[in-house]
Motif scaffolding. Structure first.
Motif, PDB file in Angstrom:
ATOM      1  N   TYR A  16       7.450 117.728  92.008  1.00  0.00           N
ATOM      2  CA  TYR A  16       6.291 116.843  92.131  1.00  0.00           C
ATOM      3  C   TYR A  16       6.203 116.160  93.498  1.00  0.00           C
ATOM      4  N   HIS A  17       7.045 116.591  94.438  1.00  0.00           N
ATOM      5  CA  HIS A  17       7.001 116.070  95.809  1.00  0.00           C
ATOM      6  C   HIS A  17       7.175 114.550  95.832  1.00  0.00           C
ATOM      7  N   VAL A  18       8.290 114.121  95.274  1.00  0.00           N
ATOM      8  CA  VAL A  18       8.679 112.715  95.256  1.00  0.00           C
ATOM      9  C   VAL A  18      10.067 112.621  95.879  1.00  0.00           C
ATOM     10  N   HIS A  19      10.291 111.619  96.716  1.00  0.00           N
ATOM     11  CA  HIS A  19      11.608 111.437  97.310  1.00  0.00           C
ATOM     12  C   HIS A  19      12.604 110.906  96.282  1.00  0.00           C
ATOM     13  N   LEU A  20      13.850 111.342  96.431  1.00  0.00           N
ATOM     14  CA  LEU A  20      14.952 110.824  95.628  1.00  0.00           C
ATOM     15  C   LEU A  20      15.824 109.951  96.525  1.00  0.00           C
ATOM     16  N   ILE A  21      15.925 108.666  96.183  1.00  0.00           N
ATOM     17  CA  ILE A  21      16.782 107.730  96.903  1.00  0.00           C
ATOM     18  C   ILE A  21      18.029 107.475  96.064  1.00  0.00           C
ATOM     19  N   ALA A  22      19.184 107.799  96.614  1.00  0.00           N
ATOM     20  CA  ALA A  22      20.451 107.544  95.924  1.00  0.00           C
ATOM     21  C   ALA A  22      21.065 106.272  96.487  1.00  0.00           C
ATOM     22  N   ASP A  23      21.137 105.246  95.675  1.00  0.00           N
ATOM     23  CA  ASP A  23      21.773 103.990  96.058  1.00  0.00           C
ATOM     24  C   ASP A  23      23.264 104.117  95.733  1.00  0.00           C
ATOM     25  N   GLU A  24      24.044 104.536  96.737  1.00  0.00           N
ATOM     26  CA  GLU A  24      25.485 104.689  96.560  1.00  0.00           C
ATOM     27  C   GLU A  24      26.245 103.510  97.170  1.00  0.00           C
ATOM     28  N   ILE A  25      25.570 102.383  97.275  1.00  0.00           N
ATOM     29  CA  ILE A  25      26.170 101.196  97.885  1.00  0.00           C
ATOM     30  C   ILE A  25      27.444 100.788  97.148  1.00  0.00           C
ATOM     31  N   ALA A  26      27.385 100.748  95.833  1.00  0.00           N
ATOM     32  CA  ALA A  26      28.562 100.372  95.042  1.00  0.00           C
ATOM     33  C   ALA A  26      29.348 101.585  94.565  1.00  0.00           C
ATOM     34  N   VAL A  27      28.677 102.709  94.313  1.00  0.00           N
ATOM     35  CA  VAL A  27      29.341 103.844  93.666  1.00  0.00           C
ATOM     36  C   VAL A  27      29.845 104.889  94.647  1.00  0.00           C
ATOM     37  N   GLY A  28      29.517 104.737  95.935  1.00  0.00           N
ATOM     38  CA  GLY A  28      29.997 105.678  96.937  1.00  0.00           C
ATOM     39  C   GLY A  28      31.420 105.370  97.363  1.00  0.00           C
ATOM     40  N   CYS A  29      31.891 106.115  98.354  1.00  0.00           N
ATOM     41  CA  CYS A  29      33.220 105.893  98.948  1.00  0.00           C
ATOM     42  C   CYS A  29      34.346 106.013  97.918  1.00  0.00           C
ATOM     43  N   GLY A  30      34.205 106.977  97.012  1.00  0.00           N
ATOM     44  CA  GLY A  30      35.290 107.314  96.105  1.00  0.00           C
ATOM     45  C   GLY A  30      35.328 106.571  94.791  1.00  0.00           C
ATOM     46  N   ARG A  31      34.424 105.636  94.562  1.00  0.00           N
ATOM     47  CA  ARG A  31      34.515 104.818  93.348  1.00  0.00           C
ATOM     48  C   ARG A  31      34.390 105.642  92.072  1.00  0.00           C
ATOM     49  N   THR A  32      33.579 106.690  92.086  1.00  0.00           N
ATOM     50  CA  THR A  32      33.342 107.441  90.848  1.00  0.00           C
ATOM     51  C   THR A  32      34.225 108.677  90.716  1.00  0.00           C
ATOM     52  N   GLY A  33      35.109 108.891  91.683  1.00  0.00           N
ATOM     53  CA  GLY A  33      36.014 110.034  91.609  1.00  0.00           C
ATOM     54  C   GLY A  33      35.783 111.075  92.680  1.00  0.00           C
ATOM     55  N   THR A  34      34.580 111.123  93.249  1.00  0.00           N
ATOM     56  CA  THR A  34      34.281 111.939  94.423  1.00  0.00           C
ATOM     57  C   THR A  34      33.817 110.987  95.517  1.00  0.00           C
TER      58      THR A  34
END
Length: 447
Positions: free
Chosen positions: A251-269
């Motif tokens: 549908y030509h919509v952007h996907l924004i991933a807010d990895e502010i808290a979950v990035g940098c290894g917090r979730t296992g990757t």
């Protein structure tokens, strides 16, 4: 001899002069304020030498312990070279190397980094970039944003517009540009024997229905991949992200991933999105990216987005700035942080730590006052069962107070008790964190 300044002295001075964040200040008439003197590893110390195990990484920012010698050394070295220079018309080694390394971690899928200082500012940047991209691309009607029920993306005006937590948002409603809200894929929403994947697919259908009807007006949807943190560590299956990526493409919509808290290894990757084998159009990073040392945030985006702004026409450029954009010291701290990931095989060690912590918390799994025990990487959470409404409303404060008395820093979200500790816990600290959490929980529910 200089008189000793006690914790009580510092607390009194702070309460007179400092307006503390995310706080009803009157509550500090009952809830203790802790005056930190120094910190080392996962421990915070007050002026009398009492210590507190930092079970939430000082609001999810600290990755490798306080006063980490390797990050300290990098910052001391950088101090003698360059502390800061404006990034408009100038550049420097730390910001270049950090941008290159982050792009490499995405396999060059997200090859352009735009910098700010805090997570909410990164969200604002992503929203503005998406909006402006569609204008530059000839689709000026795509101006709306979509967020998830219970979502939290920061407290600046633009970020609040895509936040769905009434406590933070309601007072400022007249200031905000309202976003459309879709169902959360929170696995706790399962009914009639549904699996987490079933909930994810059901929530994705809500997105599909909205996109099919309003896609020509929607610029982007924003999501915290895998864990919606501020709504109570609501976890969802990676299938939801895969489906979102497909719908955004269709549908030509952007996907924004807010990895502010979950990035940098917090979730296992390193990036949460990796577990769904997808990349967003915009990825927001902050918190742990500097190891918890200095304010730093950034947005990573694609060649396609970058090229839509590349023009002789200045009005097509992204004319957004912060005075401390790409601060050299903050970038150097981030580079030291990435080096530790590389040198210490951090992600594999985190899996061992998370498994060990789960084993130590196992007695809570069947506790009659515990529900929805869940874990994703180094984030562990459970919900307290508090039938009494009044007690439920004060659970977080009572838990925090009891935790402090037991040398533990845990700050529940409502009735959700969670742990998001630094990655440097040793065996004794893992056992201690779990044992103290169980002890505090038992004391609070027995009050």
């Amino acid at each position: 001899m200089k008189p000793t300044t006690t914790s009580s002295d510092w607390i009194a001075r702070s309460l007179r002069s400092v307006w503390h964040p995310c706080t009803q200040m009157q509550h500090h008439e009952e809830v203790p304020l802790i005056a930190v003197s120094h910190a080392k590893g996962p421990w915070l110390y007050d002026h009398e030498g009492r210590r507190y195990l930092d079970g939430i990484s000082s609001w999810w920012v600290n990755l490798f312990g306080h006063a980490n010698p390797r990050i300290n050394a990098a910052l001391k070295d950088q101090l003698d070279k360059l502390e800061h220079a404006m990034l408009a018309g100038f550049t420097h080694e730390p910001v270049i190397e950090l941008s290159e390394q982050l792009a490499a971690l995405t396999g060059q899928q997200l090859g352009h980094a735009f910098y700010a200082s805090d997570g909410a500012s990164a969200v604002e940047i992503a929203l503005k970039m998406s909006f402006h991209y569609w204008r530059n691309a000839g689709y000026a009607g795509k101006q709306e944003f979509v967020c998830l029920q219970g979502s939290y993306h920061g407290e600046t005006v633009g970020a609040l517009g895509v936040t769905d937590v009434a406590l933070f948002k309601d007072a400022y409603g007249p200031l905000l540009r309202a976003a459309r809200t879709v169902s959360s894929p929170d696995a706790r929403n399962a009914v009639d024997g549904e699996s987490a994947q079933d909930v994810a697919l059901r929530a994705a259908k809500d997105v599909e229905a909205l996109f099919a009807e309003q896609g020509d007006k929607i610029a982007a949807i924003i999501v915290e991949p895998l864990v919606q943190c501020a709504t109570g560590m609501a976890m969802h299956d990676p299938l939801y992200l895969q489906r979102l990526r497909e719908l955004c493409d269709k549908y030509h919509v952007h996907l924004i991933a807010d990895e502010i808290a979950v990035g940098c290894g917090r979730t296992g990757t390193f990036f949460a999105c990796e577990q769904a084998a997808i990349w967003p159009d915009f990825m927001c990073l902050s918190k742990g990216i500097s190891g918890g040392y200095l304010p730093l945030s950034l947005v990573l985006t694609t060649d396609k987005v970058y090229e839509a702004f590349y023009s002789e026409d200045i009005t097509r450029g992204f004319l957004h700035s912060h005075s401390y954009t790409g601060n050299a010291l903050a970038c150097r701290a981030a580079l030291a942080t990435l080096q530790i990931f590389q040198d210490d095989d951090v992600l594999n060690k985190n899996r061992e730590t998370a498994t060990r912590l789960m084993l130590e918390l196992a007695p809570l799994l069947d506790h009659k006052r515990v529900t929805n025990f869940r874990q994703r990487g180094m984030i562990l959470a459970f919900d307290a069962v508090e039938p009494d409404t009044q007690r439920a409303s004060t659970f977080a404060r009572r838990f925090f107070t009891s935790a402090v008395e037991n040398e533990l820093l845990l700050r529940p979200i409502g009735r959700t008790v969670y742990m998001m500790p630094p990655y440097v816990l040793d065996e004794e600290e893992i056992v201690g964190l779990a044992a103290r959490t169980r002890k505090v929980f038992e004391s609070v529910i027995a009050e």
